[in-house]
Design a protein around this motif. Structure first.
Motif, PDB file in Angstrom:
ATOM      1  N   SER A   1      40.723  42.339  31.126  1.00  0.00           N
ATOM      2  CA  SER A   1      41.219  40.975  30.967  1.00  0.00           C
ATOM      3  C   SER A   1      42.201  40.622  32.077  1.00  0.00           C
ATOM      4  O   SER A   1      42.126  39.539  32.687  1.00  0.00           O
ATOM      5  CB  SER A   1      41.885  40.815  29.597  1.00  0.00           C
ATOM      6  OG  SER A   1      42.337  39.491  29.409  1.00  0.00           O
ATOM      7  N   THR A   2      43.119  41.527  32.354  1.00  0.00           N
ATOM      8  CA  THR A   2      44.107  41.289  33.410  1.00  0.00           C
ATOM      9  C   THR A   2      43.439  41.160  34.775  1.00  0.00           C
ATOM     10  O   THR A   2      43.760  40.274  35.568  1.00  0.00           O
ATOM     11  CB  THR A   2      45.133  42.442  33.446  1.00  0.00           C
ATOM     12  OG1 THR A   2      45.809  42.494  32.181  1.00  0.00           O
ATOM     13  CG2 THR A   2      46.149  42.247  34.561  1.00  0.00           C
ATOM     14  N   ALA A   3      42.477  42.040  35.038  1.00  0.00           N
ATOM     15  CA  ALA A   3      41.776  42.006  36.324  1.00  0.00           C
ATOM     16  C   ALA A   3      40.959  40.731  36.463  1.00  0.00           C
ATOM     17  O   ALA A   3      40.888  40.138  37.556  1.00  0.00           O
ATOM     18  CB  ALA A   3      40.876  43.233  36.457  1.00  0.00           C
ATOM     19  N   LEU A   4      40.341  40.278  35.386  1.00  0.00           N
ATOM     20  CA  LEU A   4      39.547  39.058  35.437  1.00  0.00           C
ATOM     21  C   LEU A   4      40.419  37.823  35.611  1.00  0.00           C
ATOM     22  O   LEU A   4      40.050  36.882  36.329  1.00  0.00           O
ATOM     23  CB  LEU A   4      38.678  38.944  34.184  1.00  0.00           C
ATOM     24  CG  LEU A   4      37.503  39.925  34.134  1.00  0.00           C
ATOM     25  CD1 LEU A   4      36.921  40.014  32.735  1.00  0.00           C
ATOM     26  CD2 LEU A   4      36.420  39.516  35.140  1.00  0.00           C
ATOM     27  N   MET A   5      41.585  37.802  34.988  1.00  0.00           N
ATOM     28  CA  MET A   5      42.529  36.701  35.200  1.00  0.00           C
ATOM     29  C   MET A   5      42.928  36.645  36.674  1.00  0.00           C
ATOM     30  O   MET A   5      42.917  35.578  37.306  1.00  0.00           O
ATOM     31  CB  MET A   5      43.770  36.879  34.324  1.00  0.00           C
ATOM     32  CG  MET A   5      44.895  35.897  34.625  1.00  0.00           C
ATOM     33  SD  MET A   5      44.470  34.185  34.224  1.00  0.00           S
ATOM     34  CE  MET A   5      45.006  34.147  32.498  1.00  0.00           C
ATOM     35  N   ARG A   6      43.250  37.800  37.227  1.00  0.00           N
ATOM     36  CA  ARG A   6      43.651  37.872  38.638  1.00  0.00           C
ATOM     37  C   ARG A   6      42.506  37.407  39.544  1.00  0.00           C
ATOM     38  O   ARG A   6      42.732  36.681  40.513  1.00  0.00           O
ATOM     39  CB  ARG A   6      44.061  39.304  38.976  1.00  0.00           C
ATOM     40  CG  ARG A   6      44.696  39.473  40.344  1.00  0.00           C
ATOM     41  CD  ARG A   6      45.080  40.922  40.601  1.00  0.00           C
ATOM     42  NE  ARG A   6      45.926  41.457  39.540  1.00  0.00           N
ATOM     43  CZ  ARG A   6      45.626  42.502  38.801  1.00  0.00           C
ATOM     44  NH1 ARG A   6      44.490  43.152  38.983  1.00  0.00           N
ATOM     45  NH2 ARG A   6      46.463  42.917  37.870  1.00  0.00           N
ATOM     46  N   LEU A   7      41.287  37.818  39.200  1.00  0.00           N
ATOM     47  CA  LEU A   7      40.135  37.437  40.014  1.00  0.00           C
ATOM     48  C   LEU A   7      39.888  35.931  39.951  1.00  0.00           C
ATOM     49  O   LEU A   7      39.638  35.294  40.984  1.00  0.00           O
ATOM     50  CB  LEU A   7      38.884  38.189  39.552  1.00  0.00           C
ATOM     51  CG  LEU A   7      37.592  37.820  40.278  1.00  0.00           C
ATOM     52  CD1 LEU A   7      37.692  38.145  41.764  1.00  0.00           C
ATOM     53  CD2 LEU A   7      36.399  38.536  39.661  1.00  0.00           C
TER      54      LEU A   7
END
Length: 201
Positions: free
Chosen positions: A132-138
């Motif tokens: 979730s965190t990585a997808l938000m950043r992406l």
């Protein structure tokens, strides 16, 4: 073997491959040059849809995740491992995080599209906050690149927003839809936290 034809038959006609076809398919995937051929995309998908994720089979498909593999075939390996077989061990999540981190690499465009979709799928299925965190950043990185008029990211951005919405809809009993325009993707982006996991306070 016409792997594309067999894949279409599996997808739309519930076709089951014969043992002879399975043997030919496995031999092809094991061959030295298969990671560098575009036709391996369909071959990998046929293999994953018609096989169980045994340790040996997973090892064979993971061969196509290699850095020097053809991008189109690597994307099929990502889809096969994480969408078809739904693998979700810590090592699999680490692989997906690695693929997401390389999304701006133009030589990995097909892999990035597959990885983004699979990451949203596994994020919901496993309630994985690292994804979730990585997808938000992406999403935020892609939007920043969009504002810089980087045309390369347009398809990635739209696909990421659609994947965010589609997997949220699937998990919340909402109507699924498809879109492929910036104007339809932007509302999802502006409300992006809705489609990700709630942060831990």
């Amino acid at each position: 073997m016409d792997f594309s034809d067999i894949y279409q038959r599996i997808k739309f006609e519930a076709y089951e491959i014969s043992e002879e076809e399975r043997s030919q398919l496995t031999d092809y995937l094991k061959s030295a040059g298969s990671a560098y051929r575009l036709e391996s995309n369909a071959a990998i998908l046929v293999f994953c849809y018609s096989s169980e994720p045994t340790a040996e089979n997973v090892t064979l498909v993971r061969k196509f995740l290699a850095k020097d593999a053809v991008d189109y075939s690597r994307s099929a390996a990502v889809a096969g491992l994480y969408r078809v077989w739904k693998l979700g061990a810590a090592a699999d999540i680490n692989d997906l995080l690695g693929f997401l981190a390389l999304s701006l690499d133009e030589s990995r465009h097909d892999t990035s599209l597959a990885a983004i979709g699979c990451a949203f799928l596994l994020m919901h299925r496993l309630n994985d906050r690292r994804l979730s965190t990585a997808l938000m950043r992406l999403l935020e990185t892609l939007h920043d690149e969009l504002r810089r008029e980087n045309d390369f990211v347009i398809r990635l951005f739209i696909h990421a927003c659609w994947s965010a919405y589609d997997n949220w809809a699937l998990n919340n009993g909402q109507r699924r839809t498809h879109f492929d325009a910036i104007e339809e993707a932007l509302p999802v982006y502006w409300d992006r936290q809705k489609y990700l996991l709630e942060p831990i306070n």
